[in-house]
Design a protein around this motif. Structure first.
Motif, mmCIF file in Angstrom:
data_model
loop_
_atom_site.group_PDB
_atom_site.id
_atom_site.type_symbol
_atom_site.label_atom_id
_atom_site.label_comp_id
_atom_site.label_asym_id
_atom_site.label_seq_id
_atom_site.Cartn_x
_atom_site.Cartn_y
_atom_site.Cartn_z
ATOM 1 N N GLN A 148 -1.276 -1.218 -1.610
ATOM 2 C CA GLN A 148 -0.389 -1.528 -1.116
ATOM 3 C C GLN A 148 0.894 -1.226 -0.778
ATOM 4 O O GLN A 148 1.916 -1.911 0.184
ATOM 5 C CB GLN A 148 -0.236 -3.439 -2.147
ATOM 6 N N ASP A 149 1.590 -0.377 -1.535
ATOM 7 C CA ASP A 149 2.710 0.104 -0.427
ATOM 8 C C ASP A 149 2.440 1.974 -0.671
ATOM 9 O O ASP A 149 1.073 2.484 -0.830
ATOM 10 C CB ASP A 149 3.103 0.195 -1.721
ATOM 11 N N GLU A 150 3.241 2.986 -0.243
ATOM 12 C CA GLU A 150 3.069 4.040 0.238
ATOM 13 C C GLU A 150 3.318 5.008 -0.757
ATOM 14 O O GLU A 150 2.268 5.757 -1.305
ATOM 15 C CB GLU A 150 4.400 4.802 0.966
ATOM 16 N N ARG A 151 3.706 4.888 -2.384
ATOM 17 C CA ARG A 151 4.072 5.255 -3.364
ATOM 18 C C ARG A 151 2.159 5.212 -4.083
ATOM 19 O O ARG A 151 1.365 6.040 -4.692
ATOM 20 C CB ARG A 151 4.663 5.277 -4.236
ATOM 21 N N GLU A 152 2.373 4.090 -3.892
ATOM 22 C CA GLU A 152 0.504 3.266 -4.328
ATOM 23 C C GLU A 152 -1.003 4.416 -3.572
ATOM 24 O O GLU A 152 -1.846 5.446 -4.090
ATOM 25 C CB GLU A 152 0.485 1.818 -4.298
ATOM 26 N N ARG A 153 -0.351 4.517 -2.194
ATOM 27 C CA ARG A 153 -2.062 5.384 -1.059
ATOM 28 C C ARG A 153 -1.300 6.367 -1.942
ATOM 29 O O ARG A 153 -2.534 7.302 -2.071
ATOM 30 C CB ARG A 153 -1.272 5.170 -0.302
ATOM 31 N N GLN A 202 -2.086 -8.915 -3.926
ATOM 32 C CA GLN A 202 -1.606 -8.381 -2.625
ATOM 33 C C GLN A 202 -0.943 -10.183 -2.514
ATOM 34 O O GLN A 202 -1.747 -11.092 -2.781
ATOM 35 C CB GLN A 202 -2.116 -8.284 -1.794
ATOM 36 N N SER A 254 0.213 -12.033 3.915
ATOM 37 C CA SER A 254 0.951 -11.411 4.499
ATOM 38 C C SER A 254 1.030 -11.938 5.880
ATOM 39 O O SER A 254 0.202 -12.903 6.620
ATOM 40 C CB SER A 254 0.249 -10.560 4.934
ATOM 41 N N GLU A 268 1.636 -8.351 10.456
ATOM 42 C CA GLU A 268 0.739 -7.383 9.802
ATOM 43 C C GLU A 268 -0.723 -7.192 9.575
ATOM 44 O O GLU A 268 -1.322 -6.298 9.938
ATOM 45 C CB GLU A 268 1.428 -6.987 8.517
ATOM 46 N N ARG A 271 -2.769 -4.523 10.168
ATOM 47 C CA ARG A 271 -4.058 -4.010 9.580
ATOM 48 C C ARG A 271 -6.157 -4.090 9.905
ATOM 49 O O ARG A 271 -6.592 -3.191 10.231
ATOM 50 C CB ARG A 271 -4.429 -5.032 8.616
#
Length: 296
Positions: free
Chosen positions: A180-185, A223, A226, A230, A234
């Motif tokens: 759901q965010d860059e850190r998690e990715r 999540q 959205s 978005e 996606r």
């Protein structure tokens, strides 16, 4: 003796339950139609995105499992059959040289020179670094040695069924596309890289450990709905990713090793043994021919 009036009365108890059932079905359909009409357009789009994400993940799992089999088959093919191919090339050169020595024919000498040149070609970069370089720079064996990790080449073309099940389950849970965010990715990318490496070696024990590690790790937040823009973006990304994976899958299937794997989709390891038997028979024939030429 019954009359038509009594027959109609007798038939009513059977018809009434059917009519009530039809009425209930109509009511249920009407309720669902009302729910859908009242539903936000974004909700439908969000469901479409989720379905596309799951379909893409399943496709990626299929492509990755095939890629591992192609890579393992290529390495094992080289390890097991490379010496046999080299021996056949050497025997072909020796037979050509023996034939030229017997006939003295310039054409036979030319063929002998060509056969000998094939045995000792000028090594290219790919041959010099075989087993040490891939698209990322280093093969796992080389990377393991540089990081003081044990070298564990694949033992089989296709990992065991247990390893395959563990890999699929982990890929579905920890796939980076679910972040759901860059850190998690980034966390998922690092974890899936370890999962892929373990699966490539067929290491079911390590995959079990990774499954326990993931289950004990942080749970990503659910999540939230959205915005339409978005979700459309996606869907477009998912479509592009699928096109890329389709091209990768096609390239794998059309490669020499991929084509060989198609010959034995259920048991590729047995295919290597069958090829080895044929090569051994060819070696025996060539050795017999060389002995005949040099004995007389």
């Amino acid at each position: 003796m019954t009359t038509p009036e009594t027959d109609d009365v007798a038939g009513q108890p059977e018809e009434q339950p059917r009519e009530r059932l039809k009425d209930r079905l109509k009511e249920r359909l009407n309720e669902r139609a009302q729910e859908r009409s009242a539903e936000r357009p974004e909700a439908r789009l969000e469901r479409a995105v989720r379905a596309a994400e799951q379909a893409l993940i399943e496709f990626e799992i299929a492509v990755e499992t095939f890629r591992v089999e192609v890579e393992n088959f290529s390495r094992l093919h080289h390890q097991k059959l490379g010496p046999m191919y080299s021996r056949l090339d050497e025997l072909e050169a020796l037979i050509a040289e023996a034939t030229a020595a017997r006939t003295g024919d310039p054409e036979d000498h030319r063929k002998a020179d060509e056969a000998r040149a094939r045995v000792m070609p000028m090594p290219g970069v790919e041959e010099l670094f075989h087993g040490w370089m891939d698209g990322d720079g280093l093969f796992p064996e080389a990377s393991a040695m540089l990081t003081d990790q044990p070298v564990r080449p694949p033992q089989r073309v296709r990992p065991s069924e247990e390893a395959r099940k563990l890999y699929r389950a982990l890929a579905r849970k920890a796939h980076p596309d679910l972040a759901q965010d860059e850190r998690e990715r980034e966390r998922r990318d690092e974890f899936i890289a370890r999962v892929n490496a373990a699966y490539g070696r067929g290491d079911a024990a390590l995959l079990r450990e990774l499954a326990e590690e993931w289950d004990a790790g942080p749970v990503p937040p659910e999540q939230q709905p959205s915005e339409s823009e978005e979700l459309y973006a996606r869907l477009e990304w998912l479509s592009q990713r699928k096109e890329l994976l389709t091209a990768v899958a096609q390239e794998l299937e059309e490669s020499a090793i991929g084509s060989m794997l198609k010959m034995a989709p259920d048991d590729p390891d047995t295919l290597l043994d069958e090829i080895a038997e044929k090569l051994l028979a060819q070696v025996a024939e060539q050795e017999a021919e060389l002995e005949r030429l040099t004995a007389s």
